[in-house]
Enzyme design. Sequence first.
Site, PDB file in Angstrom:
ATOM      1  N   THR A   1     -57.402 -13.781  15.905  1.00  0.00           N
ATOM      2  CA  THR A   1     -58.128 -13.506  14.666  1.00  0.00           C
ATOM      3  C   THR A   1     -58.057 -14.670  13.696  1.00  0.00           C
ATOM      4  O   THR A   1     -59.017 -14.947  12.973  1.00  0.00           O
ATOM      5  CB  THR A   1     -57.576 -12.227  14.005  1.00  0.00           C
ATOM      6  OG1 THR A   1     -57.819 -11.121  14.870  1.00  0.00           O
ATOM      7  CG2 THR A   1     -58.234 -11.958  12.666  1.00  0.00           C
TER       8      THR A   1
ATOM      9  N   TYR B   1     -65.857  -9.279  13.901  1.00  0.00           N
ATOM     10  CA  TYR B   1     -65.896 -10.742  13.967  1.00  0.00           C
ATOM     11  C   TYR B   1     -65.632 -11.174  15.402  1.00  0.00           C
ATOM     12  O   TYR B   1     -65.291 -10.357  16.270  1.00  0.00           O
ATOM     13  CB  TYR B   1     -64.839 -11.348  13.035  1.00  0.00           C
ATOM     14  CG  TYR B   1     -63.439 -10.835  13.310  1.00  0.00           C
ATOM     15  CD1 TYR B   1     -62.617 -11.446  14.255  1.00  0.00           C
ATOM     16  CD2 TYR B   1     -62.937  -9.718  12.646  1.00  0.00           C
ATOM     17  CE1 TYR B   1     -61.349 -10.962  14.528  1.00  0.00           C
ATOM     18  CE2 TYR B   1     -61.674  -9.222  12.912  1.00  0.00           C
ATOM     19  CZ  TYR B   1     -60.884  -9.846  13.846  1.00  0.00           C
ATOM     20  OH  TYR B   1     -59.636  -9.358  14.120  1.00  0.00           O
TER      21      TYR B   1
ATOM     22  N   THR C   1     -52.774 -11.252  16.935  1.00  0.00           N
ATOM     23  CA  THR C   1     -51.668 -10.357  16.596  1.00  0.00           C
ATOM     24  C   THR C   1     -51.522  -9.180  17.556  1.00  0.00           C
ATOM     25  O   THR C   1     -50.477  -8.544  17.572  1.00  0.00           O
ATOM     26  CB  THR C   1     -51.834  -9.803  15.170  1.00  0.00           C
ATOM     27  OG1 THR C   1     -53.064  -9.083  15.084  1.00  0.00           O
ATOM     28  CG2 THR C   1     -51.826 -10.921  14.143  1.00  0.00           C
ATOM     29  N   ASP C   2     -52.562  -8.887  18.360  1.00  0.00           N
ATOM     30  CA  ASP C   2     -52.493  -7.703  19.223  1.00  0.00           C
ATOM     31  C   ASP C   2     -51.283  -7.726  20.142  1.00  0.00           C
ATOM     32  O   ASP C   2     -50.597  -6.715  20.308  1.00  0.00           O
ATOM     33  CB  ASP C   2     -53.780  -7.567  20.050  1.00  0.00           C
ATOM     34  CG  ASP C   2     -54.929  -7.000  19.238  1.00  0.00           C
ATOM     35  OD1 ASP C   2     -54.705  -6.634  18.065  1.00  0.00           O
ATOM     36  OD2 ASP C   2     -56.054  -6.928  19.769  1.00  0.00           O
TER      37      ASP C   2
ATOM     38  N   LYS D   1     -45.695  -4.855  15.882  1.00  0.00           N
ATOM     39  CA  LYS D   1     -46.913  -4.592  15.124  1.00  0.00           C
ATOM     40  C   LYS D   1     -46.994  -3.088  14.903  1.00  0.00           C
ATOM     41  O   LYS D   1     -46.974  -2.310  15.857  1.00  0.00           O
ATOM     42  CB  LYS D   1     -48.137  -5.091  15.883  1.00  0.00           C
ATOM     43  CG  LYS D   1     -49.428  -4.976  15.085  1.00  0.00           C
ATOM     44  CD  LYS D   1     -50.607  -5.622  15.806  1.00  0.00           C
ATOM     45  CE  LYS D   1     -51.854  -5.559  14.938  1.00  0.00           C
ATOM     46  NZ  LYS D   1     -53.025  -6.218  15.573  1.00  0.00           N
TER      47      LYS D   1
ATOM     48  N   GLU E   1     -24.739   2.333  33.303  1.00  0.00           N
ATOM     49  CA  GLU E   1     -23.991   1.580  34.314  1.00  0.00           C
ATOM     50  C   GLU E   1     -23.603   2.469  35.489  1.00  0.00           C
ATOM     51  O   GLU E   1     -22.488   2.422  36.007  1.00  0.00           O
ATOM     52  CB  GLU E   1     -22.751   0.926  33.691  1.00  0.00           C
ATOM     53  CG  GLU E   1     -23.082  -0.058  32.589  1.00  0.00           C
ATOM     54  CD  GLU E   1     -21.867  -0.786  32.047  1.00  0.00           C
ATOM     55  OE1 GLU E   1     -20.768  -0.593  32.581  1.00  0.00           O
ATOM     56  OE2 GLU E   1     -22.038  -1.547  31.081  1.00  0.00           O
TER      57      GLU E   1
END
Length: 373
Positions: free
Chosen positions: A45, A59, A124-125, A197, A324
Site C-alpha cells: 500500500t 487503489y 501490511t497484510d 495486525k 514435552e
Amino acid sequence: MRGILRRTALLTAVVALTAGTATAAERDKSPVKRPKVAVIGTGGTIAGVSESRVDFQDYQSGKIPVSELVGDLEPEVNGIADVSTVQFGNKGSGSYSIADFRELTLAVDNALRTNDAAVVTTGTDTMEEFAYWLDLTVRSDKPVVLTGAMRPWTVLGTDGPANLYNAIQLAASRKTTCFGSVIMLNDEIQAAREVRKTDALRMDTFNSGASGSLGVVDQDRVRINRAPARVEKCGRSSWRTPFDVGRIAEKDLPKVEIAYSYQSAGGEAVKAFADAGADGVVTAGTGAGGVSSSMSAARTDATKQGVVFASTTRTGNGAVYDKESGGAVVGAADLSPQKARILLLLALAKTDDVPTIRSWFTTLGTAEFTKRG
C-alpha cells in the site's frame, strides 16, 4: 614608534585570531558523516496509487518505485541518513512466496554488508510474517526496520511518508542493533516476534498485545522503552539463529500449513494437508490450543505419517505451553499461528528431529529473558 609597534602587534594578533576562528568555523561546517541506510522496496500500500485523493481503500498497490518514495522525502531525509534504494519487488505482500522470502533475506544481508542499517517497505497484510521471517533469518545484527502504510501514497492524510521517514530515522539511530527485525508504523516501534495486525482498515492497526511496544519515534526523538530478549546474546555467535538460508536450497523449503479449529471442526483439513505432502501443520486451537475430537484424531494419524505439528491459540493472546510429551505436537508458546508456521517451516528445513524442533520452539520461539539478577 613604540605605539606603532603596539598597534601592529595588536593587528597581527587580531588577524591571527580571526584566521583561527575562520578555520574553526570551516571545521564546524565540514560534512558530518551520516549513517548509511539502504531502503529495500517490495511494494504494498505504501507504494500504492489511487485514482482520486480520497480513494482510501480503492487503489492499486505496489506501483511507485521505492526510489521515488524516498525522493519525496528529500531534502529532509538527507539530514538524517545517506539513503540508497533497492527495488526487490513491487506487489502486494500476500503475493510473495516463501522462496521469495528466502531471496529477500539474502538481499537484506547483502545490503547490510555496506550499510549501517536497512529499511524494508512492504504491504501490511502479511507484514508480521515478513518481519518474523527476517528476524529469524538475517545474519547481521545491524538494525532491520520494516514499514508500510494503511493508506496509499497518493491520498489525503496518507501515513506512508511519515512512516517511511520515521523508519529511516529509527534505522539511522542504530538504537535497535541486536534487536532483530522491528516494525515502525504509526510512530510506534514493535518487535517482529510479538507484533500483529489487529484491524483491517485503521492506521493504528499494529500492536504487540500484552508485551507492548518497544518504543516510539516522536519527531526527532527515538525513544526505546524495552528490548526483545534476544539482545541478551548481542555480540555472541549464538545471537544468530540456526536458520542460515544461504545454506538452505529453495528446493529444501518444506510445505507447512495452518488448520483452524472451531466447534465440531472436522478432521478433513488436517488429513488433506497430510495427504498433499505437508511436512508440518500448525493448529490454531481454541483456548490454550484445544482442537476438536475429529481434528485431534486426524492429527494423531498424520503424525504417524511423519507430519510435525505446532499448537497455537486462535484467541490472539496467551500461550500454548509445550508439554514435552515426546510426541510430534510442539507447543508454540504465544506465537500466532502464522508466526508459528514460519518457525516450524524454517525448523523443518533444517531437520525432521522433533526434539530439536521442540528445543527451538522453547528457546528461539519464546520472548523470555534467561538471565537472573
